[in-house]
Design an enzyme around this catalytic site. Structure first.
Site, PDB file in Angstrom:
ATOM      1  N   ASP A  68      71.967  23.160  21.489  1.00 13.11           N
ATOM      2  CA  ASP A  68      71.909  24.316  22.487  1.00 13.11           C
ATOM      3  C   ASP A  68      71.576  23.959  23.945  1.00 13.11           C
ATOM      4  O   ASP A  68      70.715  22.919  23.733  1.00 13.11           O
ATOM      5  CB  ASP A  68      71.309  25.435  21.701  1.00 13.11           C
ATOM      6  CG  ASP A  68      71.467  26.675  22.461  1.00 13.11           C
ATOM      7  OD1 ASP A  68      72.569  27.111  22.236  1.00 13.11           O
ATOM      8  OD2 ASP A  68      70.695  27.491  22.995  1.00 13.11           O
ATOM      9  N   PHE A 148      82.043  20.473  32.629  1.00  6.57           N
ATOM     10  CA  PHE A 148      82.293  22.104  32.434  1.00  6.57           C
ATOM     11  C   PHE A 148      81.138  22.805  32.549  1.00  6.57           C
ATOM     12  O   PHE A 148      80.020  22.434  33.340  1.00  6.57           O
ATOM     13  CB  PHE A 148      82.661  21.972  30.847  1.00  6.57           C
ATOM     14  CG  PHE A 148      81.440  21.559  29.854  1.00  6.57           C
ATOM     15  CD1 PHE A 148      81.154  20.278  29.671  1.00  6.57           C
ATOM     16  CD2 PHE A 148      80.400  22.445  29.449  1.00  6.57           C
ATOM     17  CE1 PHE A 148      79.973  19.825  29.142  1.00  6.57           C
ATOM     18  CE2 PHE A 148      79.440  22.150  28.621  1.00  6.57           C
ATOM     19  CZ  PHE A 148      79.353  20.727  28.233  1.00  6.57           C
ATOM     20  N   LYS A 171      77.499  10.522  33.820  1.00  9.14           N
ATOM     21  CA  LYS A 171      76.887  11.960  33.101  1.00  9.14           C
ATOM     22  C   LYS A 171      76.480  11.464  31.951  1.00  9.14           C
ATOM     23  O   LYS A 171      75.046  11.812  31.788  1.00  9.14           O
ATOM     24  CB  LYS A 171      77.871  12.856  33.353  1.00  9.14           C
ATOM     25  CG  LYS A 171      77.196  14.412  32.735  1.00  9.14           C
ATOM     26  CD  LYS A 171      77.996  15.478  32.331  1.00  9.14           C
ATOM     27  CE  LYS A 171      77.441  16.566  31.727  1.00  9.14           C
ATOM     28  NZ  LYS A 171      77.962  17.878  31.372  1.00  9.14           N
TER      29      LYS A 171
END
Ligand code: IMP
Length: 190
Positions: A68, A148, A171
């Protein structure tokens, strides 16, 4: 070794698959026939990651890990944080989420923020959590088309490109999720 990664987000799957050693084969939610929305009702990022991993273990019987993530903005007292996905409403629309955040930061000088990911691993009837944090700032406008979520407005510290302008490998060197997943991999290797 097969391990369920409790996601159907192809971007996340790609990022994480690139980080785990080849002897660990990741199965997505679709691979195990889980098509329903997994409840995420905890008030914390850590709580939601644990809730998702426990849901898969209890309902499908697989060892698994779930993640999460939240974007925490200093001057907004850590918002959107655990509400990052639904910041602009139930549609979970990334463009609307970014527009709302840019609007809430209009004319604000302090644009410091951090991405936080918690990975919860449910394995051999034990639960472990791994946290990764990536500090940065929020840009004035969206830049880039890769990645995203909030990637087009997040400038990681030490870079002139947003996450949406950097190649995936870059990234994956520095991101919140990469840091948490590298801790997960180190744990699994032991
Ligand atoms: P989730 O908890 O991973 O579903 O993500 C919560 C929110 O943060 C969603 O709006 C995602 O699009 C966003 N998010 C998660 N990971 C990233 C990332 O690596 N970059 C940008 N946004 C992300």
């Amino acid at each position: 070794m097969k391990l369920v990664f409790a996601t159907n987000n192809p971007n996340k799957l790609k990022e994480v698959q690139a980080l785990v050693p080849s002897h660990i084969q990741l199965l997505s939610l679709v691979d195990i026939g889980c098509t329903e929305d997994i409840p995420e009702t905890s008030p914390t990022i850590e709580g939601n990651a644990i809730q998702k991993a426990q849901y898969i273990k209890e309902n499908y019987g697989y060892d698994c890990f779930a993640d999460d993530t939240g974007l925490e903005v200093d001057i907004l007292n850590g918002d959107p944080g655990v509400f990052s996905a639904r910041y602009a409403g139930e549609a979970k629309d990334s463009n609307a989420n970014m527009d709302k955040l840019l609007n809430n930061l209009k004319e604000k000088k302090d644009r410091k923020a951090q991405f936080k990911t918690v990975v919860a691993l449910h394995i051999n009837n034990k639960l472990e959590t791994f946290t990764g944090i990536c500090p940065g700032t929020i840009t004035i406008k969206k830049r880039g088309t890769k990645g995203f979520g909030y990637d087009p407005i997040f400038l990681p510290n030490g870079y002139n490109e947003t996450f949406a302008e950097l190649p995936l490998e870059e990234k994956n060197n520095i991101s919140h999720r990469a840091k948490a997943v590298k801790k997960l991999v180190a744990f699994l290797n032991n």
